[in-house]
Design a protein around this motif. Structure first.
Motif, mmCIF file in Angstrom:
data_model
loop_
_atom_site.group_PDB
_atom_site.id
_atom_site.type_symbol
_atom_site.label_atom_id
_atom_site.label_comp_id
_atom_site.label_asym_id
_atom_site.label_seq_id
_atom_site.Cartn_x
_atom_site.Cartn_y
_atom_site.Cartn_z
ATOM 1 N N THR A 161 0.832 -1.204 0.000
ATOM 2 C CA THR A 161 0.000 0.000 0.000
ATOM 3 C C THR A 161 0.866 1.253 0.000
ATOM 4 O O THR A 161 0.595 2.206 -0.747
ATOM 5 N N MET A 162 1.904 1.244 0.817
ATOM 6 C CA MET A 162 2.813 2.396 0.843
ATOM 7 C C MET A 162 3.490 2.573 -0.513
ATOM 8 O O MET A 162 3.607 3.705 -1.010
ATOM 9 N N ALA A 163 3.936 1.489 -1.127
ATOM 10 C CA ALA A 163 4.582 1.579 -2.437
ATOM 11 C C ALA A 163 3.607 2.112 -3.482
ATOM 12 O O ALA A 163 3.967 2.969 -4.303
ATOM 13 N N MET A 164 2.363 1.649 -3.444
ATOM 14 C CA MET A 164 1.357 2.110 -4.396
ATOM 15 C C MET A 164 1.034 3.587 -4.169
ATOM 16 O O MET A 164 0.863 4.343 -5.132
ATOM 17 N N MET A 165 0.970 4.002 -2.921
ATOM 18 C CA MET A 165 0.706 5.410 -2.627
ATOM 19 C C MET A 165 1.847 6.296 -3.120
ATOM 20 O O MET A 165 1.607 7.359 -3.704
ATOM 21 N N ILE A 166 3.068 5.868 -2.890
ATOM 22 C CA ILE A 166 4.228 6.639 -3.345
ATOM 23 C C ILE A 166 4.244 6.691 -4.864
ATOM 24 O O ILE A 166 4.519 7.739 -5.455
ATOM 25 N N ILE A 170 3.596 10.939 -4.679
ATOM 26 C CA ILE A 170 4.509 10.996 -3.527
ATOM 27 C C ILE A 170 4.197 12.165 -2.612
ATOM 28 O O ILE A 170 4.290 12.044 -1.395
ATOM 29 N N TRP A 171 3.788 13.284 -3.192
ATOM 30 C CA TRP A 171 3.509 14.474 -2.369
ATOM 31 C C TRP A 171 2.264 14.263 -1.512
ATOM 32 O O TRP A 171 2.238 14.665 -0.354
ATOM 33 N N LEU A 172 1.260 13.637 -2.080
ATOM 34 C CA LEU A 172 0.045 13.358 -1.310
ATOM 35 C C LEU A 172 0.348 12.307 -0.238
ATOM 36 O O LEU A 172 -0.187 12.372 0.867
ATOM 37 N N THR A 173 1.225 11.358 -0.557
ATOM 38 C CA THR A 173 1.613 10.344 0.424
ATOM 39 C C THR A 173 2.325 10.973 1.608
ATOM 40 O O THR A 173 2.066 10.624 2.755
ATOM 41 N N LEU A 174 3.226 11.895 1.315
ATOM 42 C CA LEU A 174 3.947 12.575 2.402
ATOM 43 C C LEU A 174 2.995 13.381 3.241
ATOM 44 O O LEU A 174 3.106 13.478 4.437
#
Length: 174
Positions: A161-166, A170-174
């Motif tokens: 999930t983290m990899a897919m979000m990044i 990436i900015w929204l993930t951060l």
């Protein structure tokens, strides 16, 4: 532990995993099924993004949007079927590994009980001893069937999930 000494938890886990380790080939298949199931679940979530974007696009004709939606629903259904199949196979394989490992543990416990001196059996009540063995072995079986798989599956899902979000933003993930 028959001598009343506290067991080293790392050594105990190592002994339990040594029983499971006899079935390495099946465990590899369990992990592959786990990866398939998790990957398919993550892919289904990722496929949803372009579907929503396409449906929300006002420049596309309504009939085209509906046809695209119907096609993508079929694709998502296929992806979810793959996820369900992976999870089913993972569960089936892990239950087989767990049953075989538990049978080996029970056989070893029986052999160990047979070799104990008669004095030990005089000091322990039979019901207490058998109850302890039965409950402990059943708890180990439950741990192998559910907890071990849940920990690994949860970890794979979290990392995926983290990899897919990044990957998505990436900015929204951060």
């Amino acid at each position: 532990n028959f001598k009343g000494k506290p067991a080293n938890s790392r050594a105990t886990i190592g002994r339990i995993l040594s029983y499971v380790g006899k079935f390495r080939h099946r465990l590899v298949l369990v992990v592959l099924c786990m990866l398939l199931s998790t990957g398919a679940s993550l892919a289904a979530g990722y496929v949803l993004r372009p579907v929503i974007n396409h449906i929300a696009d006002p420049s596309t004709a309504a009939a085209d949007r509906l046809a695209y939606l119907a096609m993508m629903l079929g694709v998502m259904a296929g992806i979810y079927l793959i996820a369900v199949f992976g999870q089913l196979m993972q569960s089936k394989l892990m239950i087989g590994v767990s049953r075989n490992a538990i049978q080996s543990i029970r056989d070893d416990l029986f052999t160990r009980i047979e070799r104990l001196p008669l004095r030990f059996h005089d000091n322990e009540t039979t019901g207490e001893l058998m109850s302890r063995f039965t409950n402990d072995v059943d708890n180990i079986g439950m741990m192998l069937d559910h907890t071990l798989v849940s920990v690994f599956s949860g970890t794979i899902t979290l990392v995926g999930t983290m990899a897919m979000m990044i990957y998505t933003n990436i900015w929204l993930t951060l």
